[in-house]
Scaffold this active site. Structure first.
Site, mmCIF file in Angstrom:
data_model
loop_
_atom_site.group_PDB
_atom_site.id
_atom_site.type_symbol
_atom_site.label_atom_id
_atom_site.label_comp_id
_atom_site.label_asym_id
_atom_site.label_seq_id
_atom_site.Cartn_x
_atom_site.Cartn_y
_atom_site.Cartn_z
ATOM 1 N N TYR A 147 0.863 -1.193 0.000
ATOM 2 C CA TYR A 147 0.000 0.000 0.000
ATOM 3 C C TYR A 147 0.887 1.226 0.000
ATOM 4 O O TYR A 147 1.846 1.309 0.777
ATOM 5 C CB TYR A 147 -0.891 -0.008 1.251
ATOM 6 C CG TYR A 147 -1.781 1.199 1.398
ATOM 7 C CD1 TYR A 147 -2.825 1.437 0.502
ATOM 8 C CD2 TYR A 147 -1.603 2.104 2.441
ATOM 9 C CE1 TYR A 147 -3.663 2.543 0.649
ATOM 10 C CE2 TYR A 147 -2.430 3.208 2.605
ATOM 11 C CZ TYR A 147 -3.463 3.420 1.707
ATOM 12 O OH TYR A 147 -4.280 4.514 1.853
ATOM 13 N N ASP A 240 9.343 2.672 -0.580
ATOM 14 C CA ASP A 240 8.348 3.340 0.255
ATOM 15 C C ASP A 240 8.669 2.973 1.703
ATOM 16 O O ASP A 240 8.326 1.883 2.177
ATOM 17 C CB ASP A 240 6.941 2.890 -0.144
ATOM 18 C CG ASP A 240 5.862 3.532 0.724
ATOM 19 O OD1 ASP A 240 6.207 4.101 1.789
ATOM 20 O OD2 ASP A 240 4.678 3.452 0.357
ATOM 21 N N LYS A 268 4.909 9.156 8.464
ATOM 22 C CA LYS A 268 4.819 8.666 9.846
ATOM 23 C C LYS A 268 5.920 9.232 10.762
ATOM 24 O O LYS A 268 5.832 10.369 11.172
ATOM 25 C CB LYS A 268 4.775 7.138 9.861
ATOM 26 C CG LYS A 268 3.583 6.602 9.013
ATOM 27 C CD LYS A 268 3.258 5.167 9.264
ATOM 28 C CE LYS A 268 2.283 4.601 8.238
ATOM 29 N NZ LYS A 268 0.881 4.611 8.584
HETATM 30 N N1 PMP Z 1 2.981 4.029 2.282
HETATM 31 C C1 PMP Z 1 2.945 3.131 3.265
HETATM 32 C C2 PMP Z 1 3.952 2.020 3.296
HETATM 33 C C3 PMP Z 1 1.991 3.243 4.281
HETATM 34 O O1 PMP Z 1 1.966 2.332 5.263
HETATM 35 C C4 PMP Z 1 1.059 4.313 4.242
HETATM 36 C C5 PMP Z 1 0.009 4.503 5.307
HETATM 37 N N2 PMP Z 1 -0.183 3.518 6.196
HETATM 38 C C6 PMP Z 1 1.147 5.230 3.193
HETATM 39 C C7 PMP Z 1 2.116 5.060 2.230
HETATM 40 C C8 PMP Z 1 0.200 6.381 3.089
HETATM 41 O O2 PMP Z 1 0.481 7.322 4.079
HETATM 42 P P1 PMP Z 1 -0.653 8.341 4.579
HETATM 43 O O3 PMP Z 1 -1.689 7.523 5.279
HETATM 44 O O4 PMP Z 1 0.093 9.297 5.460
HETATM 45 O O5 PMP Z 1 -1.197 9.010 3.363
#
Ligand code: PMP
Length: 436
Positions: A147, A240, A268
């Site tokens: 994701y 990511d 995060k």
């Molecule tokens: N990339 C990863 C690996 C994530 O775990 C998340 C959110 N859990 C995101 C992108 C998206 O981040 P956000 O919820 O701050 O938009």
């Protein structure tokens, strides 16, 4: 601790449902994968959360990753208070932005330049736009179960709440948005080689340790071939590290595995609990971002002073007092305890863990990709989740999420989690037997 009553939470949820779709501002927190209603929180302190009914929980969610220092770390609270007193936002550059950019680069040397945004979604959206703008190619490879935020073109076979809710492709995403997205299986080197033979690929984006189908580790071969193939074919390798950055090591998964991506997506922890995302990498690529270059990307609150202060305080604390050895010990102890209890109870399971990130899969076979993750027993997970909740242990409300340990957790907290002596006398964690 046993928890009996949550009348205030129930009332708050009923009220929220009338004003907010599903009563929540992000589906992952809606408890859709375990049934029942989400619990409304009042405050956090260290490793604990307190709900609006006054119940206390040992928190293994940590706001889904940012809170590696626990709730209300004094250094972060002080930094944000000081910044707020000077003004919440100016829409003009501030020195804190450069300080944070420099610190990120020091901790993650592959990041020679970095741009701040306000969420992980924005960061991955911008990174793939940049990969396409830089290479002049269109196709992005992603892996099933990873994701990267709710970016239209990446919302294909996405993990996290998309998995839990069984929505592989969201309505509202036109087919045209995903025609240039190639979805492959995680850890499948042969499929990757084949994809490079058949397509002109702009970039490959992946979670270097997946958190969003539950925790899934990359094979060494997979990481090595990803780097080799992207380099050989002139495609960009995008890590990511929204979850893994500053968590698995100070320099993230790329430090842990000794790999060097071209671009890295952050979120995060980099915002210390405030809304921050970032993307960065090789200077020659980042120089294509506007206004240095032609690839457009912008944000009214990007580099927000409060968010920069929280991020800076968090990364400085991690740098001066690295918690990673301690987190590894606590993680190993927790994983062993959970594994033993599940084993003694005869419950088929897999414990997947890297450092302070972990998932207990109710699955008889190793979980290496989305297909194997999906074979987990989600009904049993739901019973486990609520059994833990009733004992005051707050876990992610889905089989397909990673749990997090923070630096505020101690040996005693881990013991509390794996023993549960006040509730169960003989076996540690014996209630797992009820799950059969
Ligand atoms: N990339 C990863 C690996 C994530 O775990 C998340 C959110 N859990 C995101 C992108 C998206 O981040 P956000 O919820 O701050 O938009």
């Amino acid at each position: 601790m046993s928890i009996n009553k949550r009348p205030k939470s129930q009332a708050a949820f009923a009220r929220a449902c009338k004003a907010i779709p599903g009563g929540v501002n992000s589906p992952a927190r809606a408890f859709g994968g375990v049934g029942g209603q989400p619990i409304f929180m009042a405050r956090g302190q260290g490793p604990f959360l307190f709900d609006i009914d006054g119940n206390r929980y040992l928190d293994y969610v940590g706001s889904w990753g940012p809170l590696i220092l626990g709730h209300c770390h004094p250094r972060v609270v002080q930094a944000v208070n000081e910044a707020l007193a000077e003004g919440a936002t100016f829409g003009a550059p501030t020195e804190r932005e450069t300080q944070l950019a420099e610190l990120i680069g020091r901790l993650m040397p592959s990041i020679e330049m970095v741009r701040m945004v306000s969420s992980g979604t924005e960061a991955s959206m911008s990174a793939i736009r940049l990969a396409r703008g830089y290479t002049g190619r269109d196709i992005i490879v992603k892996f099933a179960g990873c994701y990267h935020g709710h970016v239209d073109s990446l919302l294909v076979a996405a993990g996290s709440s998309a998995t839990t809710l069984g929505v592989p492709n969201s309505p509202g995403v036109p087919r045209g948005c995903t025609t240039d997205t190639l979805v492959l299986s995680y850890n499948d080197v042969a499929a990757l080689e084949q994809a490079f033979k058949e397509h002109e690929i702009a970039g490959v984006i992946l979670e270097p340790v997946v958190g969003n189908m539950g925790l899934v580790k990359p094979s060494h071969e997979f990481l090595v071939q990803l780097r080799r193939l992207t380099h050989h074919h002139g495609a960009l390798l995008i890590y990511d590290e929204v979850m893994t950055g500053f968590r698995l090591a100070l320099g993230g998964a790329q430090e842990l595995f000794g790999q060097k991506p071209d671009l890295t997506v952050l979120g995060k922890i980099v915002g210390g609990g405030l809304p921050v995302g970032a993307y960065g990498g090789r200077a020659d690529i980042m120089a294509k971002v506007m206004p240095a270059g032609p690839v457009f990307q912008a944000g009214t609150l990007s580099g927000n002073p409060l968010a920069m202060a929280a991020g800076l305080a968090t990364l400085q604390e991690l740098r001066e007092h690295p918690p990673y050895e301690k987190l590894e010990k606590l993680g190993a102890k927790l994983a062993n305890g959970l594994g033993q209890a599940a084993h003694q109870a005869g419950v088929p399971h897999q414990i997947a863990r890297v450092g302070s990130m972990w998932t207990l899969f109710f699955n008889a076979n190793p979980v290496i990709d989305y297909e194997s993750a999906k074979k987990s027993d989600t009904a049993r997970f739901a019973r486990f989740f609520w059994a833990m909740m009733e004992r005051g242990i707050y876990l992610p409300c889905s089989q397909f999420e990673a749990a997090f340990i923070s630096a505020a957790h101690t040996d005693e907290h881990i013991n509390e989690t794996i023993n549960q002596r006040s509730v169960v006398k003989q076996l540690p964690f014996a209630f797992i037997q009820d799950l059969k």
